[in-house]
Scaffold this motif. Structure first.
Motif, short mmCIF file in Angstrom:
data_model
loop_
_atom_site.label_atom_id
_atom_site.label_comp_id
_atom_site.label_asym_id
_atom_site.label_seq_id
_atom_site.Cartn_x
_atom_site.Cartn_y
_atom_site.Cartn_z
N THR B 26 145.97 113.46 98.24
CA THR B 26 146.48 112.01 97.98
C THR B 26 146.28 111.57 96.59
OG1 THR B 26 144.19 111.22 98.60
CG2 THR B 26 145.70 111.27 100.48
N GLY B 27 145.85 112.51 96.00
CA GLY B 27 145.72 112.11 94.34
C GLY B 27 144.37 111.70 93.84
N LYS B 28 143.26 112.23 94.47
CA LYS B 28 142.08 111.83 94.02
C LYS B 28 141.60 112.21 92.54
CE LYS B 28 140.10 113.94 97.53
NZ LYS B 28 141.34 114.03 98.44
N SER B 29 141.96 113.52 92.39
CA SER B 29 141.41 114.14 91.15
C SER B 29 142.46 113.55 90.18
CB SER B 29 141.87 115.65 91.22
OG SER B 29 140.74 116.27 92.14
N PHE B 30 143.66 113.43 90.34
CA PHE B 30 144.69 112.94 89.42
C PHE B 30 144.28 111.48 89.03
CE2 PHE B 30 148.03 109.74 89.11
CZ PHE B 30 148.76 110.25 87.96
N THR B 31 143.88 110.57 90.09
CA THR B 31 143.42 109.40 89.77
C THR B 31 141.96 109.41 88.98
OG1 THR B 31 144.45 108.82 91.81
CG2 THR B 31 143.06 106.97 90.79
N VAL B 32 141.15 110.16 89.36
CA VAL B 32 139.96 109.99 88.46
C VAL B 32 140.14 110.47 87.08
CG1 VAL B 32 137.61 111.44 88.44
CG2 VAL B 32 138.34 110.45 90.42
N ASP B 52 134.11 118.34 93.99
CA ASP B 52 135.12 118.86 95.28
C ASP B 52 134.47 120.47 94.87
OD1 ASP B 52 136.83 119.63 96.98
OD2 ASP B 52 138.52 118.86 95.91
N LEU B 53 133.45 120.58 95.73
CA LEU B 53 132.91 122.11 95.30
C LEU B 53 133.90 123.16 95.75
CD1 LEU B 53 129.31 121.28 95.92
CD2 LEU B 53 130.50 121.13 93.88
N ASN B 57 139.36 121.07 90.81
CA ASN B 57 140.55 121.11 89.75
C ASN B 57 140.64 119.97 89.06
OD1 ASN B 57 141.17 119.19 91.57
ND2 ASN B 57 142.81 119.96 92.86
N LEU B 58 139.71 119.19 88.74
CA LEU B 58 139.60 117.98 87.76
C LEU B 58 139.70 118.27 86.53
CD1 LEU B 58 139.15 114.89 87.76
CD2 LEU B 58 136.68 115.24 87.40
N HIS B 59 139.28 119.54 86.14
CA HIS B 59 139.46 119.96 84.66
C HIS B 59 141.02 120.14 84.28
CE1 HIS B 59 138.67 123.32 87.47
NE2 HIS B 59 139.77 123.96 86.79
N THR B 60 141.70 120.60 85.60
CA THR B 60 143.10 120.93 85.29
C THR B 60 143.90 119.54 84.88
OG1 THR B 60 143.00 122.74 86.96
CG2 THR B 60 145.39 122.26 85.98
N TYR B 61 143.52 118.57 85.54
CA TYR B 61 144.12 117.49 85.40
C TYR B 61 143.93 116.89 83.81
CZ TYR B 61 145.97 116.78 89.94
OH TYR B 61 146.58 117.03 91.34
N LEU B 62 142.86 117.22 83.35
CA LEU B 62 142.28 116.85 82.02
C LEU B 62 142.94 117.90 81.09
CD1 LEU B 62 138.89 115.68 82.71
CD2 LEU B 62 140.76 114.01 82.05
N ILE B 96 132.91 115.69 81.12
CA ILE B 96 133.09 116.10 82.43
C ILE B 96 132.12 117.11 82.87
CG2 ILE B 96 134.83 117.68 81.61
CD1 ILE B 96 136.14 117.74 84.20
N ILE B 97 131.83 117.08 84.11
CA ILE B 97 130.80 118.11 85.01
C ILE B 97 131.80 118.96 86.00
CG2 ILE B 97 128.87 118.50 86.18
CD1 ILE B 97 127.47 116.62 85.09
N SER B 98 132.35 119.82 85.49
CA SER B 98 133.11 120.69 86.19
C SER B 98 132.29 121.49 87.53
CB SER B 98 134.15 121.46 85.59
OG SER B 98 134.86 122.39 86.50
N SER B 99 133.04 121.72 88.56
CA SER B 99 132.57 122.60 89.47
C SER B 99 133.35 123.95 89.70
CB SER B 99 132.26 122.04 90.83
OG SER B 99 133.56 121.41 91.26
N SER B 100 134.15 124.17 88.60
CA SER B 100 135.04 125.12 88.49
C SER B 100 134.15 126.57 88.70
CB SER B 100 135.47 125.30 87.23
OG SER B 100 136.28 126.59 87.14
#
Lengths: 332, 320
Positions: B26-32, B52-53, B57-62, B96-100
């Motif tokens: 739905t675009g959660k990571s994109f929006t964050v 989102d363990l 993918n949050l790091h990718t949007y950044l 950012i704290i990533s969970s990658s």
């Protein structure tokens, strides 16, 4: 915001307490769309049973508010609940006063399922709105009276012009007597001294003036009588209206007075300021739009718009809709 | 000073938002990522936490590439202080704290690990902490969501998305009730009651409170306030005009009427091909296409969030 089971009928239909029958119908239709089985807004939110209960409550709300008698009783019950809740709260305050606590008692058994601690404020808002509505109505009545008064004054102005006419008539008649005596003297003199045409011209001018004033006075009488007749028609026999009779918009305000529901049949119909084709267009309405008819004049129908202003639509663009307000039909 | 439900005092005026949505995509990571970027641009010290363990993918949007350090090291006890897994981004003020790199085993955290993580996040000092959650209604996701009483739900105008959002809200409600009952020692009494509550027909709040009052008349007002304190902001993503301009406001009204908590509508983000372009080209959307309509809409959402948060900044920890 309160949850559904705690809301009153006005809050359920999301409309003000002074909503017109037109607004109630529209609000009901909108609510049916929101809670219908295929609505995206409430997709999967309710079980079948819950949805049926909600639709039943909507229907109850609609049928209560659209009926003037039931609505009055319902409004009164809201006010009663408000006062009861206040009393109960006062009682609780006195009970818990020593502890310095004011406990908000949800779903107390005495109050029934519809009442909550929030109801007091809501109903007070409602009663405030009702009083506002009453004020609005009284201002409307006074405005109406004002308009009637202005018409009456207008007719009085015409009537008032009659003493002026008689005054000038008296003056002119006195002058006629004087001038006729003078003219007789002149005639006598002319017979003696020669032909003088001054008196004839002057006399003729005066008679024309007087006859014009008399005609005006007669016209004023006719208009006055006509105005009286119209007033009687509006007051006594609103159902025997002919096309030329103009009704004040306030004279018909409830579905009991006007059982027919009209709708627009044109693709896009113009609503105009006056009942003429060259008057300004206020707005346009789409096909099938429900119309709140408040009067008519010849080929034109007067309607009340959403913002309570008045507009005119040509009679050929609308048609009567059956009065059956079955929920399924409205939903369709 | 605010008093948490556990009775402990917190002097926390950070603004902590947990972003969820129920459905994936739905675009959660994109929006964050984009909300965080704008807040940082406005001079706030912002931390984004990717919780989102299972599908980080949050790091990718950044546009960060694969992070060398993440929560994996913290949860695996390679690093003791959570501040050591905080990464700076190219945007000043934005961390950012990533969970990658977290494996599926880590996605299903043990209870002790979860408590450790929540406590650690609660100790972080930033103006804004935005926590990106995964999809679904796993109890870990629900507990992470309840780190803050200010949530943001992101949905799209599609039946599946709407359905999952409603389900997520109902799950949050039940989870919160369980937590509060546990706090008040009512857990055993209420467990059976809540377990018997069917998801299709969850007992109304009034019914629950009636039930609670039988056992704990003294505390029912504070329990009630605790449940009602939950505030949820709704964002309508991938908006298309066909559903009507008022769709977001309408669904917020529906939630307010039928679903337990307080809701306010934060805004819509229109469907825009430039969003896909930015992601494909490894760019931050609001920086790359700041002139786009969707970017303007995200700016408006940030304004709504800051205005709302300025009224009342609360971040009550659920687990202390």
């Amino acid at each position: 915001m309160n949850k559904f089971e705690e809301l009153n009928y006005y809050e359920i239909l999301e409309m003000p307490v002074n909503a017109s029958s037109f607004e109630i119908r529209r609000a009901y239709r909108n609510a049916l769309e929101v809670y219908s089985d295929h609505s995206l807004l409430t997709y999967s939110l309710f079980s079948v049973e819950e949805r049926v209960n909600i639709l039943k409550k909507l229907e109850d709300a609609y049928h209560t508010l659209i009926d003037r008698t039931k609505r009055t009783a319902y409004d009164a019950s809201l006010s009663d609940k408000s006062s009861n809740t206040n009393i109960q709260q006062d009682h609780k305050l006195s009970l818990h006063g020593h502890n310095g606590r004011h406990r908000m008692d949800f779903n107390s058994d005495e109050k029934g399922p519809c009442l909550t601690a929030g109801t007091a404020s809501e109903t007070s808002v409602i009663s405030q709105s009702i009083s506002t509505e009453t004020r609005a109505e009284s201002s409307l009545i006074s405005k109406n009276r004002g308009s009637q008064k202005s018409l009456h004054e207008k007719s009085l102005e015409i009537v008032d012009s009659r003493p002026t006419i008689s005054f000038w008539g008296q003056v002119s008649s006195k002058m006629i007597v004087i001038i006729s005596l003078f003219s007789l003297t002149l005639i006598a003199l002319s017979a003696i001294l020669g032909p003088l045409d001054l008196t004839g011209k002057y006399f003729l001018h005066l008679t024309q003036d007087e006859s014009h004033l008399e005609a005006k006075a007669k016209q004023a009488k006719v208009e006055d009588a006509d105005f009286g007749d119209r007033k009687d028609k509006v007051k006594e026999k609103p159902e025997n209206l002919d096309d030329k009779t103009l009704i004040a918009p306030e004279s018909i305000s409830s579905p009991e007075d006007l059982p027919e529901v009209y709708e627009n049949i044109a693709t896009s119909a113009n609503i105009r300021v006056r009942p003429t084709i060259d008057s300004r267009i206020i707005t346009k309405i789409p096909s099938g739009e429900e119309i709140n008819v408040v009067g008519k004049d010849g080929e034109w129908t007067m309607l009340k718009l959403d913002d309570h202003s008045i507009g005119w639509i040509h009679r050929s663009l609308i048609r009567k809709r059956p009065t059956n307000t079955d929920s399924s039909e409205i939903a369709q | 000073m605010e008093r948490s439900i556990s009775g402990k005092l917190t002097h926390d005026h950070r603004r902590v938002y947990t972003v969820a949505g129920g459905k994936g995509g739905t675009g959660k990571s994109f929006t964050v990522a984009n909300l965080g970027t704008i807040l940082a641009q406005q001079g706030n010290k912002v931390l984004l936490v990717d919780l989102d363990l299972g599908a980080s993918n949050l790091h990718t949007y950044l546009a960060l590439g694969k992070p060398q350090i993440s929560l994996k090291q913290y949860l695996g006890k390679e690093v003791n202080d959570i501040n050591h897994v905080v990464l700076e981004t190219t945007q000043p003020n934005l961390s950012i704290i990533s969970s990658s790199g977290c494996s599926l085993e880590i996605a299903n955290l043990y209870y002790a690990q979860k408590i450790k993580l929540i406590r650690a996040i609660n100790k972080l000092s930033y103006d804004y902490i935005i926590i990106d959650l995964g999809s679904g209604t796993h109890f870990n996701t629900l507990d992470f969501y309840l780190i803050s009483n200010r949530g943001i739900l992101i949905t799209t105008p599609e039946p599946v998305s709407i359905e999952n959002m409603f389900r997520f809200i109902k799950s949050i409600y039940l989870r919160k009730l369980r937590a509060v009952f546990k706090d008040y020692g009512l857990n055993i009494i209420c467990r059976e009651y809540l377990n018997n509550a069917k998801e299709s027909h969850i007992a109304s709040f009034s019914d629950i409170m009636k039930f609670v009052r039988q056992y704990d008349d003294e505390n029912n007002t504070s329990i009630e306030n605790y449940i009602k304190d939950e505030t949820i902001g709704l964002i309508l993503n991938q908006f298309r005009w066909q559903v009507g301009n008022e769709f977001g406001q309408k669904i917020t009204k529906i939630c307010n009427k039928h679903l337990y908590f307080n809701y306010h509508f934060l805004g819509t983000i229109s469907s825009d091909n430039k969003i896909a372009d930015a992601t494909m080209n490894n760019r931050v959307f609001v920086k790359e296409y700041s002139y786009a309509k969707a970017a303007t809409e995200i700016y408006n959402i940030v304004r709504a969030i800051t205005e709302e948060s300025s009224k009342q900044a609360l971040a009550l920890p659920l687990v202390s």
